[in-house]
Design a protein around this motif. Structure first.
Motif, PDB file in Angstrom:
ATOM      1  N   MET A 161      -0.589   7.369   1.790  1.00 22.36           N
ATOM      2  CA  MET A 161      -1.224   6.500   1.017  1.00 22.36           C
ATOM      3  C   MET A 161      -2.635   6.535   1.153  1.00 22.36           C
ATOM      4  O   MET A 161      -3.164   6.679   2.273  1.00 22.36           O
ATOM      5  N   GLU A 162      -3.399   6.892   0.160  1.00 20.76           N
ATOM      6  CA  GLU A 162      -4.818   7.032   0.164  1.00 20.76           C
ATOM      7  C   GLU A 162      -5.346   5.526   0.615  1.00 20.76           C
ATOM      8  O   GLU A 162      -5.217   4.567   0.138  1.00 20.76           O
ATOM      9  N   THR A 163      -6.592   5.700   1.317  1.00 17.92           N
ATOM     10  CA  THR A 163      -7.423   4.361   1.917  1.00 17.92           C
ATOM     11  C   THR A 163      -8.859   4.999   1.641  1.00 17.92           C
ATOM     12  O   THR A 163      -9.155   5.630   1.196  1.00 17.92           O
ATOM     13  N   THR A 164      -9.650   3.838   1.600  1.00 16.07           N
ATOM     14  CA  THR A 164     -11.146   3.938   1.186  1.00 16.07           C
ATOM     15  C   THR A 164     -11.772   2.471   2.242  1.00 16.07           C
ATOM     16  O   THR A 164     -11.071   1.716   2.581  1.00 16.07           O
ATOM     17  N   ARG A 165     -12.913   2.697   2.462  1.00 12.93           N
ATOM     18  CA  ARG A 165     -13.756   1.464   3.167  1.00 12.93           C
ATOM     19  C   ARG A 165     -14.087   0.778   2.092  1.00 12.93           C
ATOM     20  O   ARG A 165     -14.587   1.104   1.006  1.00 12.93           O
ATOM     21  N   ALA A 166     -14.067  -0.620   2.188  1.00  9.73           N
ATOM     22  CA  ALA A 166     -14.483  -1.724   1.494  1.00  9.73           C
ATOM     23  C   ALA A 166     -14.988  -2.988   2.317  1.00  9.73           C
ATOM     24  O   ALA A 166     -14.643  -3.090   3.442  1.00  9.73           O
ATOM     25  N   ILE A 167     -15.800  -3.527   1.551  1.00  9.00           N
ATOM     26  CA  ILE A 167     -16.362  -4.894   2.284  1.00  9.00           C
ATOM     27  C   ILE A 167     -15.252  -5.806   1.876  1.00  9.00           C
ATOM     28  O   ILE A 167     -15.175  -5.912   0.571  1.00  9.00           O
ATOM     29  N   VAL A 168     -14.852  -6.468   2.672  1.00 11.97           N
ATOM     30  CA  VAL A 168     -13.775  -7.601   2.525  1.00 11.97           C
ATOM     31  C   VAL A 168     -14.081  -8.831   3.036  1.00 11.97           C
ATOM     32  O   VAL A 168     -14.851  -9.093   4.178  1.00 11.97           O
ATOM     33  N   ILE A 169     -13.914  -9.740   2.332  1.00 16.84           N
ATOM     34  CA  ILE A 169     -14.252 -11.359   2.707  1.00 16.84           C
ATOM     35  C   ILE A 169     -12.845 -11.703   3.272  1.00 16.84           C
ATOM     36  O   ILE A 169     -12.050 -11.783   2.242  1.00 16.84           O
ATOM     37  N   THR A 170     -12.788 -11.973   4.531  1.00 21.71           N
ATOM     38  CA  THR A 170     -11.569 -12.237   5.096  1.00 21.71           C
ATOM     39  C   THR A 170     -11.264 -13.753   5.120  1.00 21.71           C
ATOM     40  O   THR A 170      -9.912 -14.094   5.148  1.00 21.71           O
TER      41      THR A 170
END
Length: 323
Positions: free
Chosen positions: A1-10
């Motif tokens: 499964m491909e992944t990427t970096r992202a800014i996430v509001i948790t």
């Protein structure tokens, strides 16, 4: 499964830069490697605070709708002309394990090629302002009518953030007399208008010599609009270009002047392309509105600056595209 970096509001007021899973690319999608993003001082402030009145507000969430990158891959049904092009992306919904909401703050985006806007003639870093330029253009179109002519009209623009800056420039280019007001001197210095008013030292009502046909509200503040209502001419128009929790205005001055109240959505079909052409032609100057730049590694400081520093007009987040 491909992944990427992202800014996430948790969670409210909590940001992370982390890996997220991508969906599989479809035949009509392009793969965009992000180079620049920006922070919406209105939408992302409310999203980060956990009070965005929107059905897509569910944590964890990837925010952002101001993304510029290069097309590095394309599906079988995507025309070859998209390969390698710089494009603006107004968000994406390409993640498996987080709520995309707007979804633009990500190193890689998968998006239908018909939803990207090629930035032909526009510097890529300036392209992050495309959405705000289109918002202003759409709003000015609403008050100008089908012929787009504002000759002889008198317009007051409240707020000289990017949307207010663009709205004033567009209205003035169409022949209107334009006054602008703001609380921040550095923003007024960048304004293009016939009259610039620092409301911390001068009264709007005293500074504007005659009533105005239209008040464009671009501060997001009902109080600012209420203070300006005495300047509105009879049968005048109020245009809301900010984003608001609720509308709270004194009714009597609106009633006495038979005022019309207009709300403008972000943009209409074709506005992003028209705004790109205005930026490319030089009629709209994006460079003058970019005041800060930070690498994505400093994402927390970037958000704090964009949302809390009054001297920040527009901040560009620079993503690492070396690898």
């Amino acid at each position: 499964m491909e992944t990427t970096r992202a800014i996430v509001i948790t969670a409210p007021q909590h940001l992370e830069l982390r890996n997220v899973a991508l969906t599989d690319a479809g035949p009509e999608e392009v793969v965009v490697q992000t180079a620049f993003t920006s922070v919406s001082a209105g939408t992302e402030r409310m999203l980060l605070a956990g009070r965005m009145p929107h059905p897509m507000l569910q944590f964890p969430v990837v925010p952002g709708y101001e993304t510029v990158g290069r097309v590095v891959g394309r599906g079988a049904a995507v025309p070859a002309e998209y390969e390698g092009r710089w494009v603006y992306v107004g968000g994406a919904r390409c993640f498996r394990d987080v709520n995309p909401a707007w979804g633009g703050q990500s190193a890689i985006l998968l998006v239908d090629y018909r939803r990207v806007v090629p930035l032909d003639g526009v510097s890529p870093d300036h392209g992050v302002l495309l959405a705000l330029a289109a918002t202003a253009l759409h709003g000015v179109d609403l008050i100008a009518g089908a012929n787009h002519d504002l000759t002889g009209r008198r317009i007051l623009v409240l707020g000289q953030g990017p949307v207010g800056q663009f709205a004033a420039r567009i209205a003035r280019a169409r022949g209107a007399w334009v006054a602008v007001g703001d609380r921040i001197a550095s923003r007024l210095e960048r304004s293009v208008a016939d009259l610039r008013i620092d409301v911390t030292t001068d009264s709007l009502v005293a500074a504007v010599p005659q009533p105005v046909d239209t008040i464009i509200e671009a501060t997001g503040s009902m109080a600012a609009l209420s203070d300006a209502l005495p300047l509105l001419a009879n049968d005048g128009t109020l245009l809301l270009l900010g984003y608001y929790d609720e509308l709270r205005l004194p009714y009597m001055p609106l009633f006495l002047k038979q005022a019309r109240l207009l709300t403008a959505k972000e943009w209409a079909a074709g506005d992003l392309q028209r705004s790109r052409d205005l930026l490319a032609s030089g009629l709209l100057d994006a460079a003058a509105l970019i005041t800060h730049r930070m690498p994505v590694a400093q994402f927390e400081a970037a958000y704090a600056t964009a949302l809390n520093n009054p001297e920040c007009l527009k901040l560009v987040i620079e993503w690492d595209v070396s690898g």
